[in-house]
Design a protein around this motif. Structure first.
Motif, PDB file in Angstrom:
ATOM      1  N   ARG A  78      -1.359   6.578  12.058  1.00 36.75           N
ATOM      2  CA  ARG A  78      -1.487   7.867  11.089  1.00 36.75           C
ATOM      3  C   ARG A  78      -0.548   8.857  11.121  1.00 36.75           C
ATOM      4  N   GLU A  79      -0.225   9.341  12.536  1.00 36.51           N
ATOM      5  CA  GLU A  79       0.767  10.564  12.806  1.00 36.51           C
ATOM      6  C   GLU A  79       2.047  10.276  12.483  1.00 36.51           C
ATOM      7  N   ILE A  80       2.373   8.863  13.070  1.00 34.34           N
ATOM      8  CA  ILE A  80       3.894   8.550  12.737  1.00 34.34           C
ATOM      9  C   ILE A  80       4.222   8.471  11.348  1.00 34.34           C
ATOM     10  N   ARG A  81       3.452   7.891  10.602  1.00 36.38           N
ATOM     11  CA  ARG A  81       3.716   7.944   8.865  1.00 36.38           C
ATOM     12  C   ARG A  81       3.828   9.429   8.443  1.00 36.38           C
ATOM     13  N   ALA A  82       2.924  10.167   8.934  1.00 30.86           N
ATOM     14  CA  ALA A  82       2.690  11.470   8.359  1.00 30.86           C
ATOM     15  C   ALA A  82       3.909  12.552   8.587  1.00 30.86           C
ATOM     16  N   HIS A  83       4.631  12.290   9.855  1.00 33.94           N
ATOM     17  CA  HIS A  83       5.899  13.058  10.366  1.00 33.94           C
ATOM     18  C   HIS A  83       7.012  12.537   9.670  1.00 33.94           C
ATOM     19  N   PRO A  84       7.856  13.637   9.315  1.00 33.06           N
ATOM     20  CA  PRO A  84       8.907  13.351   8.305  1.00 33.06           C
ATOM     21  C   PRO A  84      10.298  12.490   9.276  1.00 33.06           C
ATOM     22  N   ASP A  85      10.175  12.939  10.491  1.00 35.74           N
ATOM     23  CA  ASP A  85      11.390  12.412  11.505  1.00 35.74           C
ATOM     24  C   ASP A  85      10.920  11.106  11.966  1.00 35.74           C
ATOM     25  N   LEU A  86       9.612  10.927  11.741  1.00 34.35           N
ATOM     26  CA  LEU A  86       9.235   9.315  12.270  1.00 34.35           C
ATOM     27  C   LEU A  86       8.740   8.340  11.363  1.00 34.35           C
ATOM     28  N   ARG A  87       8.600   8.889  10.177  1.00 36.28           N
ATOM     29  CA  ARG A  87       7.834   7.883   9.103  1.00 36.28           C
ATOM     30  C   ARG A  87       8.908   6.592   8.842  1.00 36.28           C
ATOM     31  N   ARG A  88      10.187   6.509   9.200  1.00 39.27           N
ATOM     32  CA  ARG A  88      10.862   5.339   8.980  1.00 39.27           C
ATOM     33  C   ARG A  88      10.809   4.474  10.155  1.00 39.27           C
ATOM     34  N   LEU A  89      10.533   4.868  11.154  1.00 42.26           N
ATOM     35  CA  LEU A  89      10.159   4.233  12.508  1.00 42.26           C
ATOM     36  C   LEU A  89       9.524   2.751  12.372  1.00 42.26           C
ATOM     37  N   PRO A  90      10.140   1.716  12.695  1.00 45.55           N
ATOM     38  CA  PRO A  90       9.526   0.539  12.553  1.00 45.55           C
ATOM     39  C   PRO A  90       8.572   0.523  13.454  1.00 45.55           C
ATOM     40  N   VAL A  91       7.102  -0.010  13.009  1.00 45.21           N
ATOM     41  CA  VAL A  91       6.105  -0.098  13.995  1.00 45.21           C
ATOM     42  C   VAL A  91       5.274  -1.449  13.773  1.00 45.21           C
ATOM     43  N   VAL A  92       5.304  -2.071  14.919  1.00 46.32           N
ATOM     44  CA  VAL A  92       4.662  -3.622  14.606  1.00 46.32           C
ATOM     45  C   VAL A  92       3.158  -3.376  15.533  1.00 46.32           C
ATOM     46  N   VAL A  93       2.291  -3.539  14.716  1.00 45.80           N
ATOM     47  CA  VAL A  93       1.020  -3.712  15.592  1.00 45.80           C
ATOM     48  C   VAL A  93       0.896  -4.956  16.153  1.00 45.80           C
ATOM     49  N   PHE A  94       0.469  -4.974  17.624  1.00 50.83           N
ATOM     50  CA  PHE A  94       0.649  -5.897  18.436  1.00 50.83           C
ATOM     51  C   PHE A  94      -0.674  -5.964  19.288  1.00 50.83           C
ATOM     52  N   THR A  95      -1.595  -6.787  18.843  1.00 47.75           N
ATOM     53  CA  THR A  95      -3.022  -6.524  19.280  1.00 47.75           C
ATOM     54  C   THR A  95      -3.813  -7.846  19.164  1.00 47.75           C
ATOM     55  N   THR A  96      -5.004  -7.906  20.040  1.00 46.36           N
ATOM     56  CA  THR A  96      -5.690  -9.243  20.131  1.00 46.36           C
ATOM     57  C   THR A  96      -6.681  -9.266  18.994  1.00 46.36           C
ATOM     58  N   SER A  97      -6.680  -8.223  18.158  1.00 43.57           N
ATOM     59  CA  SER A  97      -7.568  -8.284  17.271  1.00 43.57           C
ATOM     60  C   SER A  97      -7.419  -9.168  16.034  1.00 43.57           C
ATOM     61  N   LYS A  98      -8.349  -9.998  15.400  1.00 43.02           N
ATOM     62  CA  LYS A  98      -7.933 -11.069  14.347  1.00 43.02           C
ATOM     63  C   LYS A  98      -8.836 -10.412  13.084  1.00 43.02           C
ATOM     64  N   ALA A  99      -9.397  -9.394  13.202  1.00 47.30           N
ATOM     65  CA  ALA A  99     -10.271  -8.909  12.279  1.00 47.30           C
ATOM     66  C   ALA A  99      -9.646  -8.291  10.973  1.00 47.30           C
ATOM     67  N   GLU A 100     -10.052  -8.801   9.722  1.00 40.52           N
ATOM     68  CA  GLU A 100      -9.180  -8.737   8.452  1.00 40.52           C
ATOM     69  C   GLU A 100      -9.148  -7.111   8.301  1.00 40.52           C
ATOM     70  N   ALA A 101     -10.091  -6.616   8.612  1.00 41.34           N
ATOM     71  CA  ALA A 101     -10.640  -5.093   8.501  1.00 41.34           C
ATOM     72  C   ALA A 101      -9.506  -4.230   9.089  1.00 41.34           C
ATOM     73  N   ASP A 102      -9.051  -4.747  10.381  1.00 43.67           N
ATOM     74  CA  ASP A 102      -7.772  -4.244  10.864  1.00 43.67           C
ATOM     75  C   ASP A 102      -6.462  -4.411  10.305  1.00 43.67           C
ATOM     76  N   VAL A 103      -6.483  -5.694  10.018  1.00 50.71           N
ATOM     77  CA  VAL A 103      -5.173  -5.927   9.370  1.00 50.71           C
ATOM     78  C   VAL A 103      -4.754  -5.228   7.883  1.00 50.71           C
ATOM     79  N   GLU A 104      -5.855  -5.056   7.365  1.00 49.45           N
ATOM     80  CA  GLU A 104      -5.819  -4.292   5.891  1.00 49.45           C
ATOM     81  C   GLU A 104      -5.780  -2.862   6.216  1.00 49.45           C
ATOM     82  N   LYS A 105      -6.493  -2.138   7.100  1.00 51.68           N
ATOM     83  CA  LYS A 105      -6.261  -0.629   7.624  1.00 51.68           C
ATOM     84  C   LYS A 105      -4.964  -0.498   8.147  1.00 51.68           C
ATOM     85  N   VAL A 106      -4.192  -1.345   9.027  1.00 57.25           N
ATOM     86  CA  VAL A 106      -2.857  -0.956   9.635  1.00 57.25           C
ATOM     87  C   VAL A 106      -1.849  -0.921   8.334  1.00 57.25           C
ATOM     88  N   TYR A 107      -1.937  -2.007   7.544  1.00 55.36           N
ATOM     89  CA  TYR A 107      -0.889  -2.089   6.412  1.00 55.36           C
ATOM     90  C   TYR A 107      -1.166  -0.888   5.530  1.00 55.36           C
TER      91      TYR A 107
END
Length: 149
Positions: A78-107
């Protein structure tokens, strides 16, 4: 340009496995680690022990764990995407979670990808190699904003 993966991961064993997997791929890149979302933001914003571009070079992409102490991956994203100097930085969520709610939230928060950490090392090598090849060589990224110039 040297390619850098910045991994935010609190588990030392997972950090070591990803480091070994990247070495196994023999790709032209390095990996740096931070232990939680607070340290990730310090690195990206050149704060605390990361006061200079030399101590915290701009990563090609971030591998972000979701469940970490102090500041979790969702808060950091949330902070990365809100910061003008960071919002373009590619972020790959890499987690053990398989929860659909987590998938939807991070996208919804602006993640570029959601990848489930594999259990087997050979699968980890394959995924890390594919991510590095994609972000290091296939994708054309915009020039960094002034924060990282």
């Amino acid at each position: 340009k040297q390619h850098i993966i910045l991994m935010a991961e609190d588990d030392a064993d997972d950090r070591l496995l990803v480091q070994d997997a990247l070495a196994e791929c023999k790709l032209d890149g390095t990996i740096r680690f931070v232990a939680d979302g607070e340290e990730l933001m310090d690195y990206l914003l050149w704060r605390g022990k990361y006061l200079t571009p030399e101590s915290a070079p701009r990563p090609t992409f971030v591998l972000l764990d979701l469940n970490m102490p102090r500041k979790d991956g969702r808060e950091a994203l949330r902070e990365i995407r809100a910061h003008p100097d960071l919002r373009r930085l590619p972020v790959v969520v890499f987690t053990t979670s398989k929860a659909e709610a987590d998938v939807e939230k991070v996208y919804d928060l602006g993640a570029n990808s959601f990848v489930i950490k594999p259990v087997a090392f050979d699968a980890l090598v394959k995924i890390v190699g594919q991510l590095a090849q994609y972000w290091f060589g296939i994708v054309k990224q915009p020039s960094p904003r002034h924060q990282f110039s």
